[in-house]
Design an enzyme around this catalytic site. Structure first.
Site, PDB file in Angstrom:
ATOM      1  N   HIS A  23       2.947  -7.259 -10.334  1.00 50.25           N
ATOM      2  CA  HIS A  23       1.509  -6.969 -10.192  1.00 50.25           C
ATOM      3  C   HIS A  23       0.731  -8.220 -10.605  1.00 50.25           C
ATOM      4  O   HIS A  23       0.379  -8.390 -11.773  1.00 50.25           O
ATOM      5  CB  HIS A  23       1.150  -5.752 -11.060  1.00 50.25           C
ATOM      6  CG  HIS A  23      -0.260  -5.271 -10.911  1.00 50.25           C
ATOM      7  ND1 HIS A  23      -0.633  -3.970 -11.193  1.00 50.25           N
ATOM      8  CD2 HIS A  23      -1.396  -5.898 -10.528  1.00 50.25           C
ATOM      9  CE1 HIS A  23      -1.935  -3.826 -10.982  1.00 50.25           C
ATOM     10  NE2 HIS A  23      -2.423  -4.998 -10.590  1.00 50.25           N
ATOM     11  N   HIS A  25      -2.312 -10.717  -8.887  1.00 51.66           N
ATOM     12  CA  HIS A  25      -3.233 -11.082  -7.794  1.00 51.66           C
ATOM     13  C   HIS A  25      -3.342 -12.597  -7.792  1.00 51.66           C
ATOM     14  O   HIS A  25      -3.797 -13.177  -8.790  1.00 51.66           O
ATOM     15  CB  HIS A  25      -4.608 -10.458  -8.022  1.00 51.66           C
ATOM     16  CG  HIS A  25      -4.580  -8.962  -8.115  1.00 51.66           C
ATOM     17  ND1 HIS A  25      -4.860  -8.142  -7.045  1.00 51.66           N
ATOM     18  CD2 HIS A  25      -4.277  -8.132  -9.151  1.00 51.66           C
ATOM     19  CE1 HIS A  25      -4.751  -6.876  -7.420  1.00 51.66           C
ATOM     20  NE2 HIS A  25      -4.392  -6.835  -8.694  1.00 51.66           N
ATOM     21  N   HIS A 203      -3.099   0.526  -6.091  1.00 56.51           N
ATOM     22  CA  HIS A 203      -3.699   0.687  -7.414  1.00 56.51           C
ATOM     23  C   HIS A 203      -4.220   2.123  -7.486  1.00 56.51           C
ATOM     24  O   HIS A 203      -4.957   2.571  -6.589  1.00 56.51           O
ATOM     25  CB  HIS A 203      -4.889  -0.249  -7.581  1.00 56.51           C
ATOM     26  CG  HIS A 203      -4.539  -1.690  -7.834  1.00 56.51           C
ATOM     27  ND1 HIS A 203      -3.720  -2.415  -7.027  1.00 56.51           N
ATOM     28  CD2 HIS A 203      -4.933  -2.533  -8.837  1.00 56.51           C
ATOM     29  CE1 HIS A 203      -3.608  -3.651  -7.514  1.00 56.51           C
ATOM     30  NE2 HIS A 203      -4.341  -3.753  -8.606  1.00 56.51           N
ATOM     31  N   GLU A 206      -6.110   3.577 -12.670  1.00 57.98           N
ATOM     32  CA  GLU A 206      -6.544   2.532 -13.611  1.00 57.98           C
ATOM     33  C   GLU A 206      -7.853   3.042 -14.232  1.00 57.98           C
ATOM     34  O   GLU A 206      -7.901   3.390 -15.395  1.00 57.98           O
ATOM     35  CB  GLU A 206      -6.753   1.199 -12.859  1.00 57.98           C
ATOM     36  CG  GLU A 206      -7.290   0.066 -13.735  1.00 57.98           C
ATOM     37  CD  GLU A 206      -7.621  -1.220 -12.935  1.00 57.98           C
ATOM     38  OE1 GLU A 206      -7.783  -1.158 -11.710  1.00 57.98           O
ATOM     39  OE2 GLU A 206      -7.732  -2.291 -13.585  1.00 57.98           O
ATOM     40  N   ASP A 284      -1.510  -9.051 -13.913  1.00 59.34           N
ATOM     41  CA  ASP A 284      -2.687  -8.680 -13.104  1.00 59.34           C
ATOM     42  C   ASP A 284      -3.487  -9.906 -12.651  1.00 59.34           C
ATOM     43  O   ASP A 284      -3.253 -10.415 -11.560  1.00 59.34           O
ATOM     44  CB  ASP A 284      -3.564  -7.676 -13.868  1.00 59.34           C
ATOM     45  CG  ASP A 284      -4.359  -6.756 -12.952  1.00 59.34           C
ATOM     46  OD1 ASP A 284      -4.174  -6.817 -11.726  1.00 59.34           O
ATOM     47  OD2 ASP A 284      -5.171  -5.951 -13.475  1.00 59.34           O
ATOM     48  N   ASP A 285      -4.421 -10.361 -13.486  1.00 58.42           N
ATOM     49  CA  ASP A 285      -5.270 -11.520 -13.162  1.00 58.42           C
ATOM     50  C   ASP A 285      -5.281 -12.447 -14.379  1.00 58.42           C
ATOM     51  O   ASP A 285      -6.274 -12.509 -15.116  1.00 58.42           O
ATOM     52  CB  ASP A 285      -6.696 -11.051 -12.841  1.00 58.42           C
ATOM     53  CG  ASP A 285      -6.718 -10.078 -11.670  1.00 58.42           C
ATOM     54  OD1 ASP A 285      -6.627 -10.527 -10.529  1.00 58.42           O
ATOM     55  OD2 ASP A 285      -6.797  -8.858 -11.929  1.00 58.42           O
TER      56      ASP A 285
HETATM   57  N1  HPA Z   1      -7.840  -3.456 -10.131  1.00 65.50           N
HETATM   58  C1  HPA Z   1      -8.451  -3.388  -8.960  1.00 65.50           C
HETATM   59  N2  HPA Z   1      -8.671  -4.448  -8.213  1.00 65.50           N
HETATM   60  C2  HPA Z   1      -8.261  -5.631  -8.631  1.00 65.50           C
HETATM   61  C3  HPA Z   1      -7.605  -5.769  -9.828  1.00 65.50           C
HETATM   62  C4  HPA Z   1      -7.366  -4.611 -10.606  1.00 65.50           C
HETATM   63  O1  HPA Z   1      -6.777  -4.631 -11.704  1.00 65.50           O
HETATM   64  N3  HPA Z   1      -7.329  -7.088  -9.966  1.00 65.50           N
HETATM   65  C5  HPA Z   1      -7.775  -7.710  -8.864  1.00 65.50           C
HETATM   66  N4  HPA Z   1      -8.346  -6.835  -8.053  1.00 65.50           N
HETATM   67 ZN    ZN Z   2      -4.370  -5.327 -10.075  1.00 66.33          ZN
END
Ligand code: HPA
Ligand code: ZN
Length: 347
Positions: A23, A25, A203, A206, A284-285
């Site tokens: 996971h 991006h 996703h 969350e 994630d990011d």
């Molecule tokens: N959630 C939803 N969209 C996203 C995320 C995330 O964690 N990271 C990058 N785009």
């Molecule tokens: Zn994500």
């Protein structure tokens, strides 16, 4: 004393263990330094005067407040070389953390919406992944994410743009603003994607409710749930996820930065594991959330007192939940098990 020694050993094992990340991006790995360099290369003016100013802007109160800045940052990406450099920078860091396999999300609509060709985006990313295979010995898969705040029609258009490149893409996914954009909105797109041979992930759970996880499973027929931490609110859902061994790609630092949990000590990942869910750890990011994969594992370990067994379980889960072929999975799992130090941490 004894405890400090154990924690020390555990941390050094975490740092060097073979890892997989499912996971990530790629646009979320854009470090402020590269953002400035690309802005200059492409003659784009940024709304920030300095790298410090960018970092100060990274204070989020929910998913949307992050997405607004994340989409703005991505505007510096224009040419194939930019997408190559972005991806290569991530892969070099991944290599330094002994990440052996990565499944990367990319958001083509963030770029095609501003007139960048789909081909430019995917070719830059793909070439870096190929170079990582030969030069860094990192295997990878690429996952195309649809932006769920945009229409299903635009997602379908994006899927058609992807078809000439489908041999480079393993799966489709769904990201961006979750609340108000349930998986059911994209049922037809995912049906078509699966017909074309793509696997599916999404996703869900969350910020969104357990109902969105049900929909991702029943309507989009996903193989994994990205995040999924809100599943605990529905015991029947937990039972289903356990029974079907659906992996959850959990992102601890992201969840704290976006206030899904107030602090790392409040994160429910240990609880998820105890219920028998197939939890994996991910970044994630990382450029926006303050840490790459290793830091995610170390931070969660410290705050939740994770044991070596729990960490081993989650990393084994990641290799198993990956879209690699079975022999490749087994080889990586063997390497993981051989990385375990003898002594206190293995008990
Ligand atoms: N959630 C939803 N969209 C996203 C995320 C995330 O964690 N990271 C990058 N785009
Ligand atoms: Zn994500």
């Amino acid at each position: 004393m004894g405890e400090a020694l154990i924690v020390d050993t555990l941390e050094s094992w975490i740092r060097q263990m073979p890892k997989a990340e499912l996971h990530l991006h790629i646009e979320g790995s854009l470090e402020p330094e590269l953002m400035f360099a690309l802005a200059q290369r492409n003659n784009i003016s940024l709304p920030f005067k300095s790298i410090d100013e960018v970092k100060q802007a990274y204070s989020f109160h929910n998913l949307q407040s992050f997405l607004d800045i994340y989409y703005q940052g991505a505007q510096v990406l224009q040419t194939e070389a930019d997408f190559y450099d972005l991806t290569w920078a991530y892969l070099k860091r991944a290599s330094a953390e002994n990440i052996r396999h990565v499944e990367i999300f990319f958001d083509p609509q963030t770029h095609t919406e501003r007139g960048i060709a789909f081909e430019t985006v995917i070719t830059g990313i793909h070439n870096a992944l190929e170079d990582a295979k030969s030069q860094l010995k990192i295997s990878s898969r690429l996952i195309l994410c649809f932006l769920r705040h945009l229409s299903a029609e635009l997602a379908m258009e994006t899927l058609y743009q992807a078809l000439p490149f489908k041999h480079w893409i393993i799966a489709v996914g769904l990201d961006s603003s979750e609340l108000g954009n349930p998986p059911e909105k994209f049922k037809a797109v995912f049906d078509k994607a699966r017909q074309e041979g793509f696997l599916a992930v999404a996703h869900a759970g969350e910020e969104g409710p357990p109902e969105y996880i049900w929909q991702a499973l029943d309507l989009l027929k996903v193989a994994r749930i990205d995040h999924g931490v809100r599943c605990v609110e529905d015991p029947r859902l937990v039972e289903r996820l356990v029974k079907e061994e659906i992996p959850l790609t959990v992102c601890p630092l992201s969840n704290v930065k976006l206030r899904v949990f107030d602090t790392m000590a409040d994160h429910n990942l240990k609880q998820l594991l105890a219920k028998g869910l197939k939890v994996t750890l991910n970044s994630d990011d990382p450029a926006y959330f303050g840490g790459y994969l290793t830091q995610n594992i170390v931070s969660a370990q410290e705050a939740l007192n994770l044991t070596a067994e729990e960490i081993l379980q989650m990393m084994r889960n990641a290799f198993e939940a990956s879209f690699l072929e079975n022999p490749e999975k087994q080889a990586l799992i063997q390497d993981l098990e051989h990385s375990l130090p003898v002594g206190p941490v293995s008990h």
